[in-house]
Motif scaffolding. Sequence first.
Motif, PDB file in Angstrom:
ATOM      1  N   PRO B 184       0.810  -1.224   0.000  1.00 23.73           N
ATOM      2  CA  PRO B 184       0.000   0.000   0.000  1.00 23.73           C
ATOM      3  C   PRO B 184       0.846   1.277   0.000  1.00 23.73           C
ATOM      4  O   PRO B 184       0.422   2.286  -0.560  1.00 23.73           O
ATOM      5  CB  PRO B 184      -0.807  -0.106   1.297  1.00 23.73           C
ATOM      6  N   VAL B 185       2.027   1.215   0.625  1.00 27.38           N
ATOM      7  CA  VAL B 185       2.878   2.403   0.671  1.00 27.38           C
ATOM      8  C   VAL B 185       3.311   2.796  -0.744  1.00 27.38           C
ATOM      9  O   VAL B 185       3.229   3.958  -1.142  1.00 27.38           O
ATOM     10  CB  VAL B 185       4.113   2.154   1.570  1.00 27.38           C
ATOM     11  N   PRO B 211      -0.856  -8.728   1.439  1.00 24.68           N
ATOM     12  CA  PRO B 211       0.140  -7.659   1.475  1.00 24.68           C
ATOM     13  C   PRO B 211       1.569  -8.211   1.467  1.00 24.68           C
ATOM     14  O   PRO B 211       1.813  -9.327   1.940  1.00 24.68           O
ATOM     15  CB  PRO B 211      -0.169  -6.970   2.807  1.00 24.68           C
ATOM     16  N   GLU B 212       2.464  -7.443   0.892  1.00 25.09           N
ATOM     17  CA  GLU B 212       3.892  -7.756   0.978  1.00 25.09           C
ATOM     18  C   GLU B 212       4.217  -7.922   2.463  1.00 25.09           C
ATOM     19  O   GLU B 212       3.805  -7.107   3.290  1.00 25.09           O
ATOM     20  CB  GLU B 212       4.679  -6.574   0.399  1.00 25.09           C
ATOM     21  N   SER B 213       4.927  -8.996   2.795  1.00 25.45           N
ATOM     22  CA  SER B 213       5.149  -9.250   4.216  1.00 25.45           C
ATOM     23  C   SER B 213       6.427 -10.040   4.429  1.00 25.45           C
ATOM     24  O   SER B 213       6.713 -10.995   3.704  1.00 25.45           O
ATOM     25  CB  SER B 213       3.954 -10.032   4.766  1.00 25.45           C
ATOM     26  N   GLU B 214       7.157  -9.647   5.457  1.00 23.75           N
ATOM     27  CA  GLU B 214       8.395 -10.369   5.787  1.00 23.75           C
ATOM     28  C   GLU B 214       8.108 -11.785   6.249  1.00 23.75           C
ATOM     29  O   GLU B 214       8.967 -12.653   6.176  1.00 23.75           O
ATOM     30  CB  GLU B 214       9.131  -9.626   6.909  1.00 23.75           C
ATOM     31  N   PHE B 254      -5.805  -4.555   4.869  1.00 29.95           N
ATOM     32  CA  PHE B 254      -4.410  -4.281   4.484  1.00 29.95           C
ATOM     33  C   PHE B 254      -4.280  -3.632   3.108  1.00 29.95           C
ATOM     34  O   PHE B 254      -3.291  -3.809   2.414  1.00 29.95           O
ATOM     35  CB  PHE B 254      -3.560  -5.560   4.524  1.00 29.95           C
ATOM     36  N   LEU B 255      -5.330  -2.908   2.694  1.00 35.81           N
ATOM     37  CA  LEU B 255      -5.285  -2.268   1.380  1.00 35.81           C
ATOM     38  C   LEU B 255      -4.695  -0.860   1.452  1.00 35.81           C
ATOM     39  O   LEU B 255      -4.229  -0.328   0.454  1.00 35.81           O
ATOM     40  CB  LEU B 255      -6.691  -2.166   0.782  1.00 35.81           C
ATOM     41  N   ASP B 256      -4.776  -0.273   2.636  1.00 34.22           N
ATOM     42  CA  ASP B 256      -4.313   1.110   2.760  1.00 34.22           C
ATOM     43  C   ASP B 256      -3.125   1.189   3.690  1.00 34.22           C
ATOM     44  O   ASP B 256      -2.907   0.292   4.510  1.00 34.22           O
ATOM     45  CB  ASP B 256      -5.454   1.978   3.308  1.00 34.22           C
ATOM     46  N   THR B 257      -2.387   2.285   3.562  1.00 36.73           N
ATOM     47  CA  THR B 257      -1.296   2.509   4.503  1.00 36.73           C
ATOM     48  C   THR B 257      -1.934   2.741   5.866  1.00 36.73           C
ATOM     49  O   THR B 257      -3.015   3.300   5.969  1.00 36.73           O
ATOM     50  CB  THR B 257      -0.484   3.751   4.114  1.00 36.73           C
TER      51      THR B 257
END
Lengths: 93, 273
Positions: B184-185, B211-214, B254-257
Motif C-alpha cells: 500500500p505504501v 500484502p507484501e510481508s516479511e 491491508f489495502l491502505d497505509t
Amino acid sequence: MSWLNFFRSQKPEAPSASAAKDRLQIILAHERVSRDGDDFLPKLQKELLEVVARYVKIDADKVKVDLERGQGMSTLAIGVELPGNGTAKRSAA
Amino acid sequence: MAQVITVTSGKGGVGKTTSSAAFATGLAQRGKRTVVIDFDVGLRNLDLIMGVERRVVFDIINVITGEAKLNQALIKDKRVDGLYILPASQTRDKDALTHEGVGKIIEELAKEFDYILCDSPAGIERGALHALYHADQAIVVTNPEVSSVRDSDRILGVIQSRSKRAEEKREPVKQHLLLTRYDPVRVERGEMLKLDDVLEILAIPLLGVIPESESVLKASNSGNPVILDNESTAGQAYADAVARFLGEDKPHRFLDTEKKKGLFGRLFGGRAA
C-alpha cells in the motif's frame, strides 16, 4: 533505518534463515546422491513385497512406506499389514 | 462433490506455491478434507514450503506409472488434520504426466477429499496445462506488476480454452483473482499498480489481496505455510481469502497505509510484519 532498529524491541525469535540453511543442506545432500541413480524405492518395495507374499497373503493397498531423511542417517520404514485370523479380509478370487 | 481448484499465474515467482500451501492449509483448518498436488515435475518445491521434504517417498509419477499406490504417495500433514500433500517427481520428465493419468488420480482423490488443489508450474506449457485441465475453479495469483498482469490475462485465456470444462462445453471454470505482494505504501506513492487498476484490467472477481510481508520468507525458511502465522498480515489475509472462498463475507484488509500510527509508530514500526 538500520540504526533505528537498535531502539526497537528485538523479539527473541529463532532466526529462520538458519533453519532454511539446515533444511536445504539435508535435502540437497540426498537429492545430489540420487540425481543420477535410479529411483530405487519402487523397485525395493516391489521386491520386498514379493518376498513377503511368498509366505503370507498381503493386500498391496495395506503397505505403508515411510521415509525420514536426516543428517547422516535416514530411516526407511516399511509397514505391511498382515491379515489376522478371523478379521482377515479374504480375497474373493 | 469434490472441487478441483487450480492455483496458477503464467508468470513464475509470484507466489503460486506459497498461496497453494496457505490455501490448502486454511481449507483443512476449516475442517475440509484437502489434498494439494504439486504439478511442477522436475522442479518440485511445494514439499519444501509445506515442510515435508524429508518425508517424500513416492510422487505423482510413481502413482501414474503404477509403481506406487496413491495412498502410499500421499503425505499426511502433521500440523493440520485432513491435509495431505502429493509431491511432484524430482527426477522424471514431465512427459510422464498424461491427462488420463492425472484424471484417474483426481477421480480417486475426489472420493476422499472435499478440495483438490493443483499447484501449477509457471508457464503455459504441458505442466501448467495438466494442472488446469481438470479445474472446476482457478485461483489466478498476480503481482501488481506489468508482466505478471499480462501473464495472468494470458493464463485466463488458456483456462477458458484448454480446460476440460471448456472442451466439454460445460459451465466455465470459476476464476478468482488473488493479488499478492501488495504494498500500500508504494501504491500510495504511485509506484505500484493499484488494486482497482488490476481489477479493471483482468476483470475477474477478487478473492483476496495479500500484502507484501516479511513473514512469507520466514514461513518458507521454516517450512510452515504462512497462514499458520496468524499474527502476520499475510497469514491473516490468506485466512480471510479462504473464508471468502467458503462463502463468508469478509471485508478486504491491508489495502491502505496504516493511518492509525503516529509519527513515532511510523518511524519505529514501519516495517511490514
